[in-house]
Design a protein around this motif. Structure first.
Motif, PDB file in Angstrom:
ATOM      1  N   ARG A   3      -4.072  -2.892   2.401  1.00  0.00           N
ATOM      2  CA  ARG A   3      -4.912  -2.026   3.233  1.00  0.00           C
ATOM      3  C   ARG A   3      -4.539  -0.567   3.051  1.00  0.00           C
ATOM      4  O   ARG A   3      -5.394   0.298   2.863  1.00  0.00           O
ATOM      5  CB  ARG A   3      -4.774  -2.438   4.706  1.00  0.00           C
ATOM      6  CG  ARG A   3      -5.668  -1.683   5.668  1.00  0.00           C
ATOM      7  CD  ARG A   3      -5.562  -2.261   7.080  1.00  0.00           C
ATOM      8  NE  ARG A   3      -4.193  -2.363   7.539  1.00  0.00           N
ATOM      9  CZ  ARG A   3      -3.544  -1.404   8.190  1.00  0.00           C
ATOM     10  NH1 ARG A   3      -4.141  -0.259   8.454  1.00  0.00           N
ATOM     11  NH2 ARG A   3      -2.297  -1.571   8.583  1.00  0.00           N
ATOM     12  N   ARG A   4      -3.242  -0.291   3.062  1.00  0.00           N
ATOM     13  CA  ARG A   4      -2.797   1.092   2.903  1.00  0.00           C
ATOM     14  C   ARG A   4      -3.008   1.586   1.475  1.00  0.00           C
ATOM     15  O   ARG A   4      -3.360   2.750   1.258  1.00  0.00           O
ATOM     16  CB  ARG A   4      -1.331   1.221   3.289  1.00  0.00           C
ATOM     17  CG  ARG A   4      -1.115   1.068   4.775  1.00  0.00           C
ATOM     18  CD  ARG A   4       0.317   1.234   5.155  1.00  0.00           C
ATOM     19  NE  ARG A   4       0.468   1.057   6.593  1.00  0.00           N
ATOM     20  CZ  ARG A   4       1.604   0.688   7.169  1.00  0.00           C
ATOM     21  NH1 ARG A   4       2.676   0.460   6.428  1.00  0.00           N
ATOM     22  NH2 ARG A   4       1.664   0.552   8.473  1.00  0.00           N
ATOM     23  N   THR A   5      -2.802   0.720   0.512  1.00  0.00           N
ATOM     24  CA  THR A   5      -3.010   1.115  -0.880  1.00  0.00           C
ATOM     25  C   THR A   5      -4.480   1.439  -1.121  1.00  0.00           C
ATOM     26  O   THR A   5      -4.803   2.442  -1.766  1.00  0.00           O
ATOM     27  CB  THR A   5      -2.533   0.001  -1.827  1.00  0.00           C
ATOM     28  OG1 THR A   5      -1.159  -0.289  -1.541  1.00  0.00           O
ATOM     29  CG2 THR A   5      -2.669   0.430  -3.276  1.00  0.00           C
ATOM     30  N   ALA A   6      -5.366   0.591  -0.602  1.00  0.00           N
ATOM     31  CA  ALA A   6      -6.805   0.852  -0.737  1.00  0.00           C
ATOM     32  C   ALA A   6      -7.167   2.176  -0.071  1.00  0.00           C
ATOM     33  O   ALA A   6      -7.956   2.964  -0.611  1.00  0.00           O
ATOM     34  CB  ALA A   6      -7.611  -0.293  -0.125  1.00  0.00           C
ATOM     35  N   ARG A   7      -6.562   2.433   1.083  1.00  0.00           N
ATOM     36  CA  ARG A   7      -6.824   3.699   1.772  1.00  0.00           C
ATOM     37  C   ARG A   7      -6.359   4.885   0.930  1.00  0.00           C
ATOM     38  O   ARG A   7      -7.063   5.895   0.822  1.00  0.00           O
ATOM     39  CB  ARG A   7      -6.113   3.711   3.127  1.00  0.00           C
ATOM     40  CG  ARG A   7      -6.433   4.938   3.977  1.00  0.00           C
ATOM     41  CD  ARG A   7      -5.653   4.942   5.280  1.00  0.00           C
ATOM     42  NE  ARG A   7      -5.902   3.761   6.055  1.00  0.00           N
ATOM     43  CZ  ARG A   7      -4.973   3.138   6.806  1.00  0.00           C
ATOM     44  NH1 ARG A   7      -3.737   3.598   6.854  1.00  0.00           N
ATOM     45  NH2 ARG A   7      -5.280   2.064   7.493  1.00  0.00           N
ATOM     46  N   LEU A   8      -5.186   4.770   0.322  1.00  0.00           N
ATOM     47  CA  LEU A   8      -4.683   5.844  -0.542  1.00  0.00           C
ATOM     48  C   LEU A   8      -5.625   6.112  -1.713  1.00  0.00           C
ATOM     49  O   LEU A   8      -5.902   7.263  -2.050  1.00  0.00           O
ATOM     50  CB  LEU A   8      -3.300   5.481  -1.089  1.00  0.00           C
ATOM     51  CG  LEU A   8      -2.110   5.757  -0.187  1.00  0.00           C
ATOM     52  CD1 LEU A   8      -0.851   5.134  -0.776  1.00  0.00           C
ATOM     53  CD2 LEU A   8      -1.922   7.243   0.021  1.00  0.00           C
ATOM     54  N   ILE A   9      -6.131   5.051  -2.319  1.00  0.00           N
ATOM     55  CA  ILE A   9      -7.043   5.214  -3.453  1.00  0.00           C
ATOM     56  C   ILE A   9      -8.317   5.913  -2.999  1.00  0.00           C
ATOM     57  O   ILE A   9      -8.807   6.837  -3.662  1.00  0.00           O
ATOM     58  CB  ILE A   9      -7.336   3.854  -4.115  1.00  0.00           C
ATOM     59  CG1 ILE A   9      -6.054   3.290  -4.750  1.00  0.00           C
ATOM     60  CG2 ILE A   9      -8.451   3.985  -5.158  1.00  0.00           C
ATOM     61  CD1 ILE A   9      -6.136   1.826  -5.126  1.00  0.00           C
ATOM     62  N   ARG A  10      -8.838   5.490  -1.864  1.00  0.00           N
ATOM     63  CA  ARG A  10     -10.049   6.125  -1.333  1.00  0.00           C
ATOM     64  C   ARG A  10      -9.795   7.595  -0.991  1.00  0.00           C
ATOM     65  O   ARG A  10     -10.602   8.465  -1.309  1.00  0.00           O
ATOM     66  CB  ARG A  10     -10.532   5.363  -0.097  1.00  0.00           C
ATOM     67  CG  ARG A  10     -11.921   5.768   0.363  1.00  0.00           C
ATOM     68  CD  ARG A  10     -12.337   5.067   1.642  1.00  0.00           C
ATOM     69  NE  ARG A  10     -11.638   5.626   2.780  1.00  0.00           N
ATOM     70  CZ  ARG A  10     -10.735   4.979   3.527  1.00  0.00           C
ATOM     71  NH1 ARG A  10     -10.404   3.744   3.261  1.00  0.00           N
ATOM     72  NH2 ARG A  10     -10.152   5.577   4.541  1.00  0.00           N
ATOM     73  N   ILE A  11      -8.665   7.876  -0.386  1.00  0.00           N
ATOM     74  CA  ILE A  11      -8.328   9.256  -0.018  1.00  0.00           C
ATOM     75  C   ILE A  11      -8.141  10.115  -1.271  1.00  0.00           C
ATOM     76  O   ILE A  11      -8.548  11.282  -1.293  1.00  0.00           O
ATOM     77  CB  ILE A  11      -7.062   9.283   0.872  1.00  0.00           C
ATOM     78  CG1 ILE A  11      -7.389   8.729   2.251  1.00  0.00           C
ATOM     79  CG2 ILE A  11      -6.492  10.688   0.980  1.00  0.00           C
ATOM     80  CD1 ILE A  11      -6.167   8.440   3.112  1.00  0.00           C
ATOM     81  N   MET A  12      -7.539   9.541  -2.316  1.00  0.00           N
ATOM     82  CA  MET A  12      -7.381  10.304  -3.562  1.00  0.00           C
ATOM     83  C   MET A  12      -8.750  10.706  -4.113  1.00  0.00           C
ATOM     84  O   MET A  12      -8.964  11.854  -4.481  1.00  0.00           O
ATOM     85  CB  MET A  12      -6.632   9.480  -4.610  1.00  0.00           C
ATOM     86  CG  MET A  12      -5.134   9.418  -4.399  1.00  0.00           C
ATOM     87  SD  MET A  12      -4.248   8.676  -5.803  1.00  0.00           S
ATOM     88  CE  MET A  12      -4.847   7.001  -5.816  1.00  0.00           C
ATOM     89  N   THR A  13      -9.660   9.749  -4.164  1.00  0.00           N
ATOM     90  CA  THR A  13     -10.986  10.043  -4.713  1.00  0.00           C
ATOM     91  C   THR A  13     -11.726  11.062  -3.857  1.00  0.00           C
ATOM     92  O   THR A  13     -12.250  12.049  -4.363  1.00  0.00           O
ATOM     93  CB  THR A  13     -11.810   8.749  -4.829  1.00  0.00           C
ATOM     94  OG1 THR A  13     -11.133   7.843  -5.690  1.00  0.00           O
ATOM     95  CG2 THR A  13     -13.185   9.029  -5.385  1.00  0.00           C
TER      96      THR A  13
END
Length: 197
Positions: free
Chosen positions: A141-151
């Protein structure tokens, strides 16, 4: 009319977009735009629906073509965010107009909440599969959030800098973040070529 609205949102922002300006850009009469949409709120709602569906179709098509490997799916979903279909100055500015104006947030949540939830869930599932198949131990969940935030952060960066960097550099930046999250699957971008893995 929708494309004219996107261009107007990009130039004028959410609150200063008017039916009159959209009509002018579309080369139509104010009355015709009013006839089709009845109000600015309806026009903006239809525009947001259009952008949301365009975005959903884009990333889902990329994901469908990626094959079953989670690392290929992750690369595809990130690359989709920088495709010419969705990553244009006008579209990025329009998204930011909807995100940034407090009066548009209820509209955004009502129109895009389900699509966002589906995207987030898909990204989390891919991250969970990276853990299961390759032994990574990050919280999906946190990793997916990080990827979304990066984009999304790179999108904002591309729009707000005085001299924005090109789309390839933006995508390479996100892949540099992926290499930190999944170092065995996404290596650093070669400095000399500036290409994405």
């Amino acid at each position: 009319m929708i494309e004219a609205t996107i261009a107007t949102l990009s130039d004028r922002g959410f609150s200063r977009t008017t039916l009159t300006e959209v009509a002018r850009r579309a080369g139509l009469s104010h009355g015709l735009v009013l006839f089709h949409f009845q109000s600015k709120d309806n026009l903006l709602s239809e525009t947001l629906d259009y952008l949301s569906e365009e975005y959903r179709t884009n990333w889902q098509a990329a994901l469908a073509e990626a094959g079953p490997a989670p690392e290929a799916q992750l690369a595809a979903i990130v690359k989709a965010d920088f495709s010419p279909t969705v990553c244009t100055p006008d579209r990025l500015s329009s998204w930011c107009a909807f995100w940034g104006e407090s009066q548009s947030r209820p509209l955004y949540q009502a129109r895009c909440g389900a699509n966002d939830a589906h995207y987030n869930q898909t990204l989390e599932e891919i991250c969970a599969r990276m853990n299961a198949q390759y032994g990574y131990a990050s919280d999906p969940r946190r990793t997916a959030r990080l990827i979304r935030i990066m984009t999304e952060g790179v999108w904002l960066d591309m729009m707000t800098l005085v001299e924005p960097y090109p789309v390839q550099e933006a995508m390479d930046t996100v892949f540099a973040g992926l290499s930190a999250l999944y170092p065995r699957h996404f290596g650093p971008v070669p400095a000399a070529q500036g290409t994405t893995p």
